[in-house]
Design a protein around this motif. Structure first.
Motif, PDB file in Angstrom:
ATOM      1  N   LEU A   1       0.776  -1.127   0.148  1.00  0.00           N
ATOM      2  CA  LEU A   1       0.099  -0.014  -0.054  1.00  0.00           C
ATOM      3  C   LEU A   1       0.946   1.317   0.058  1.00  0.00           C
ATOM      4  CD1 LEU A   1      -2.900  -1.171   2.363  1.00  0.00           C
ATOM      5  CD2 LEU A   1      -2.968  -0.805  -0.070  1.00  0.00           C
ATOM      6  N   SER A   2       1.963   1.361   0.917  1.00  0.00           N
ATOM      7  CA  SER A   2       2.851   2.251   0.724  1.00  0.00           C
ATOM      8  C   SER A   2       3.444   2.695  -0.445  1.00  0.00           C
ATOM      9  CB  SER A   2       3.955   2.207   1.942  1.00  0.00           C
ATOM     10  OG  SER A   2       4.961   1.391   1.226  1.00  0.00           O
ATOM     11  N   GLN A   3       3.676   1.759  -1.513  1.00  0.00           N
ATOM     12  CA  GLN A   3       4.212   1.973  -2.820  1.00  0.00           C
ATOM     13  C   GLN A   3       3.211   2.598  -3.710  1.00  0.00           C
ATOM     14  OE1 GLN A   3       5.443  -2.315  -3.364  1.00  0.00           O
ATOM     15  NE2 GLN A   3       7.604  -1.724  -3.413  1.00  0.00           N
ATOM     16  N   LYS A   4       2.011   2.590  -3.271  1.00  0.00           N
ATOM     17  CA  LYS A   4       0.952   3.104  -4.095  1.00  0.00           C
ATOM     18  C   LYS A   4       0.567   4.575  -3.348  1.00  0.00           C
ATOM     19  CE  LYS A   4      -3.504   2.470  -6.275  1.00  0.00           C
ATOM     20  NZ  LYS A   4      -4.660   1.537  -6.447  1.00  0.00           N
ATOM     21  N   TYR A   5       0.403   4.715  -2.370  1.00  0.00           N
ATOM     22  CA  TYR A   5      -0.113   5.662  -1.565  1.00  0.00           C
ATOM     23  C   TYR A   5       0.845   6.859  -0.471  1.00  0.00           C
ATOM     24  CZ  TYR A   5      -4.412   3.866  -2.657  1.00  0.00           C
ATOM     25  OH  TYR A   5      -5.522   2.968  -3.213  1.00  0.00           O
ATOM     26  N   GLY A   6       2.280   6.125  -0.766  1.00  0.00           N
ATOM     27  CA  GLY A   6       3.020   7.081  -0.128  1.00  0.00           C
ATOM     28  C   GLY A   6       3.501   6.438   1.292  1.00  0.00           C
ATOM     29  N   GLN A   7       5.017   6.863   1.622  1.00  0.00           N
ATOM     30  CA  GLN A   7       5.278   6.282   2.976  1.00  0.00           C
ATOM     31  C   GLN A   7       4.596   6.868   4.390  1.00  0.00           C
ATOM     32  OE1 GLN A   7       9.596   7.322   1.918  1.00  0.00           O
ATOM     33  NE2 GLN A   7       9.877   5.010   1.542  1.00  0.00           N
ATOM     34  N   VAL A   8       3.966   7.751   4.141  1.00  0.00           N
ATOM     35  CA  VAL A   8       2.799   8.186   5.186  1.00  0.00           C
ATOM     36  C   VAL A   8       1.428   8.054   4.620  1.00  0.00           C
ATOM     37  CG1 VAL A   8       2.303   9.838   6.857  1.00  0.00           C
ATOM     38  CG2 VAL A   8       4.595   9.600   6.301  1.00  0.00           C
ATOM     39  N   PHE A   9       0.664   6.987   4.944  1.00  0.00           N
ATOM     40  CA  PHE A   9      -0.613   6.878   4.433  1.00  0.00           C
ATOM     41  C   PHE A   9      -1.523   6.458   5.719  1.00  0.00           C
ATOM     42  CE2 PHE A   9       1.159   2.567   3.962  1.00  0.00           C
ATOM     43  CZ  PHE A   9       0.059   1.639   4.311  1.00  0.00           C
ATOM     44  N   SER A  10      -2.642   6.515   5.211  1.00  0.00           N
ATOM     45  CA  SER A  10      -3.643   6.061   6.386  1.00  0.00           C
ATOM     46  C   SER A  10      -4.733   5.227   5.875  1.00  0.00           C
ATOM     47  CB  SER A  10      -4.432   7.339   6.937  1.00  0.00           C
ATOM     48  OG  SER A  10      -5.106   7.790   5.918  1.00  0.00           O
TER      49      SER A  10
ATOM     50  N   VAL B   1      -2.403   5.400  11.173  1.00  0.00           N
ATOM     51  CA  VAL B   1      -1.265   5.932  10.023  1.00  0.00           C
ATOM     52  C   VAL B   1      -0.208   4.892  10.357  1.00  0.00           C
ATOM     53  CG1 VAL B   1       0.070   7.924   9.708  1.00  0.00           C
ATOM     54  CG2 VAL B   1      -2.264   8.337  10.486  1.00  0.00           C
ATOM     55  N   ILE B   2       0.303   4.837   8.992  1.00  0.00           N
ATOM     56  CA  ILE B   2       1.301   3.898   8.915  1.00  0.00           C
ATOM     57  C   ILE B   2       2.561   4.730   8.184  1.00  0.00           C
ATOM     58  CG2 ILE B   2       2.252   1.644   7.691  1.00  0.00           C
ATOM     59  CD1 ILE B   2      -1.438   1.870   8.159  1.00  0.00           C
ATOM     60  N   VAL B   3       3.753   4.389   8.998  1.00  0.00           N
ATOM     61  CA  VAL B   3       4.711   5.299   8.369  1.00  0.00           C
ATOM     62  C   VAL B   3       6.041   4.295   8.187  1.00  0.00           C
ATOM     63  CG1 VAL B   3       4.409   7.559   9.773  1.00  0.00           C
ATOM     64  CG2 VAL B   3       5.854   5.957  10.682  1.00  0.00           C
ATOM     65  N   SER B   4       6.673   4.749   6.700  1.00  0.00           N
ATOM     66  CA  SER B   4       7.584   3.658   6.394  1.00  0.00           C
ATOM     67  C   SER B   4       8.811   4.470   5.707  1.00  0.00           C
ATOM     68  CB  SER B   4       6.916   2.925   5.269  1.00  0.00           C
ATOM     69  OG  SER B   4       5.660   2.470   5.448  1.00  0.00           O
TER      70      SER B   4
END
Length: 485
Positions: free
Chosen positions: A63-72, A81-84
């Motif tokens: 999901l982070s590869q599609k929505y960014g390294q901070v997404f919800s 909220v997930i941070v990567s």
């Protein structure tokens, strides 16, 4: 009279419905104004629960590869909220460290962790600060860990002796997963209560049997309330037994009971039980899983295993068993452990945090009561941060430098794991001893299966088996009596 009562009831109900609708309207208006992290399309009521596939850290990585390294995402109505990314993680645990120092409430925390009063689950505040102080001074301090060095050495010797039973004349197949679990549980229980629960030399067979059944059934998540009652009775029994003894022993329970006499408000039975629980749940499986991944990596990379053995023979030789004090000289061994924790962190998603107030991360609004998850697994494997990110290369750590926001296997900030020192000592001594005392090979020519399983920690799907053959030093160890082992 009845008519008036019914009218009053309907009026009250209508007012409640109106207030509820107004509250929802206000929340909707407020949320629209917020600049929340991007999010996938959601379903009513479920939120994004339909998207969550196990293992969850891999789902979040996709999901982070599609929505960014901070997404919800939304777990039902709960915003998560997930941070990567290291920059987002740094912002979380520097600027926002206090705001994000809370823990989300859960059924496990309520029923198993004494209504969120243990060091791991307690909300940030005076109670947690007191627990942290007690932990730092009385349980995880260098002095206290040094006092229990003999226990760790003794349990590692038991493991070596067990492995050598059939491997003195040639290679023998061994199953390592269960051995590592027994090792770490025995270390913690001997530190806590002075008794082993696995293997030989058990003081109380019946109590040990009950303990193993409680642990092995894995029922903590299935039947939390029932498990919590049995667990509480077990822990209280440990305290009562130590309290009833005529002479004080050198265990954590005895030490805290002696402190209880002068500071009963700080060292209540419940506080002591909470500390034992945290040690058992956080200090056993994590170390056992790390040892299993480390050995699996070395079996799949015989050149790296040979390099670790050469270092061991050069620094220590075959005349004496390695000791914890030798670890500082075993740089490649430390690199092997760091690389294992990078690729296979025991907690791929760090323990959840919760925002106690509104804050911002990387320009996004994070409302109060949002759950924050750090995808350490994704950061540890980010090709922008690591050269050849998915390969096992201990050499990358040989300069001894590591950015804390790139490698975070023990967490960061105020709520970082307080038992990191104990875990590092246990894993280093055990892994180093296995390399020093045995030759190791895979069971077949095929590489060890490195598929990740499902669990609170990140287990291997296939329990690790290997072929081992005792090296010359084991004959010296075996010449000692079992009593010394």
């Amino acid at each position: 009279m009845a008519h008036m009562l019914m009218l009053l009831l309907y009026s009250s109900l209508s007012l409640l419905i109106l207030l509820f609708a107004f509250k929802l309207f206000l929340q909707t208006i407020t949320r629209r104004k917020l600049h929340l992290p991007p999010s996938p399309p959601s379903l009513p009521i479920l939120g994004h629960l339909h998207l969550i596939k196990k293992p969850i850290h891999r789902t979040f990585h996709r999901l982070s590869q599609k929505y960014g390294q901070v997404f919800s995402v939304k777990f039902g109505s709960r915003l998560v909220v997930i941070v990567s990314s290291p920059s987002a993680v740094e912002e979380c645990f520097t600027k926002n460290d206090i705001v994000l120092a809370n823990r989300p409430r859960s059924l496990v925390g309520e029923h198993l962790a004494y209504n969120h009063t243990t060091m791991a689950t307690s909300p940030y505040g005076d109670h947690w600060r007191n627990l942290r102080r007690i932990g730092a001074l009385e349980i995880f301090s260098t002095n206290r860990l040094n006092m229990f060095l003999g226990i760790r050495k003794d349990e590692v010797k038991h493991l070596l002796w067990k492995l050598s039973r059939n491997s003195c004349q040639g290679f023998a197949k061994v199953e390592l997963k269960s051995m590592f679990s027994e090792l770490t549980f025995n270390i913690i229980m001997r530190m806590v209560a002075g008794k082993r629960y696995y293997g030989e030399d058990l003081k109380d067979e019946e109590e040990a049997r009950k303990f193993r059944r409680w642990i092995d059934h894995g029922g903590m998540e299935k039947k939390v309330k029932g498990v919590s009652k049995r667990m509480d009775a077990f822990l209280q029994g440990l305290i009562d037994k130590q309290r009833s003894k005529d002479e004080e022993e050198n265990t954590m329970i005895d030490h805290m009971l002696s402190l209880q006499k002068s500071q009963p408000e700080y060292y209540s039975d419940q506080i002591i039980k909470g500390f034992i629980l945290v040690l058992l749940l956080a200090g056993t499986d994590t170390s056992a899983v790390t040892l299993e991944w480390a050995m699996a990596n070395l079996l799949n990379h015989p050149d790296e295993l040979q390099k670790a053995r050469v270092e061991m023979d050069h620094q220590i030789g075959q005349e004496k068993l390695m000791d914890e004090s030798d670890v500082s000289e075993l740089h490649y061994l430390q690199s092997v452990i760091s690389e294992t924790l990078r690729l296979y962190p025991a907690a791929p998603l760090l323990v959840p945090h919760m925002a106690s107030d509104d804050c911002t991360i990387e320009g996004y609004d994070i409302p109060r009561d949002t759950m924050l998850l750090v995808n350490a697994w994704a950061i540890h494997r980010d090709p922008k941060l690591w050269d050849d990110a998915t390969s096992f290369k201990p050499e990358r750590f040989e300069n001894g430098e590591s950015d804390a926001h790139k490698l975070m296997h023990f967490g960061l900030g105020r709520r970082a794991c307080p038992g990191a020192g104990l875990a590092q000592r246990t894993v280093s001594l055990t892994l180093g001893s296995l390399i020093q005392c045995f030759e190791w090979e895979r069971v077949t020519k095929e590489e060890v299966d490195m598929t990740e399983g499902i669990g609170v920690t990140m287990p291997k799907v296939v329990p690790l088996e290997a072929m081992c053959k005792a090296r010359p030093i084991m004959h010296k160890v075996l010449s000692e009596s079992l009593h010394d082992v």
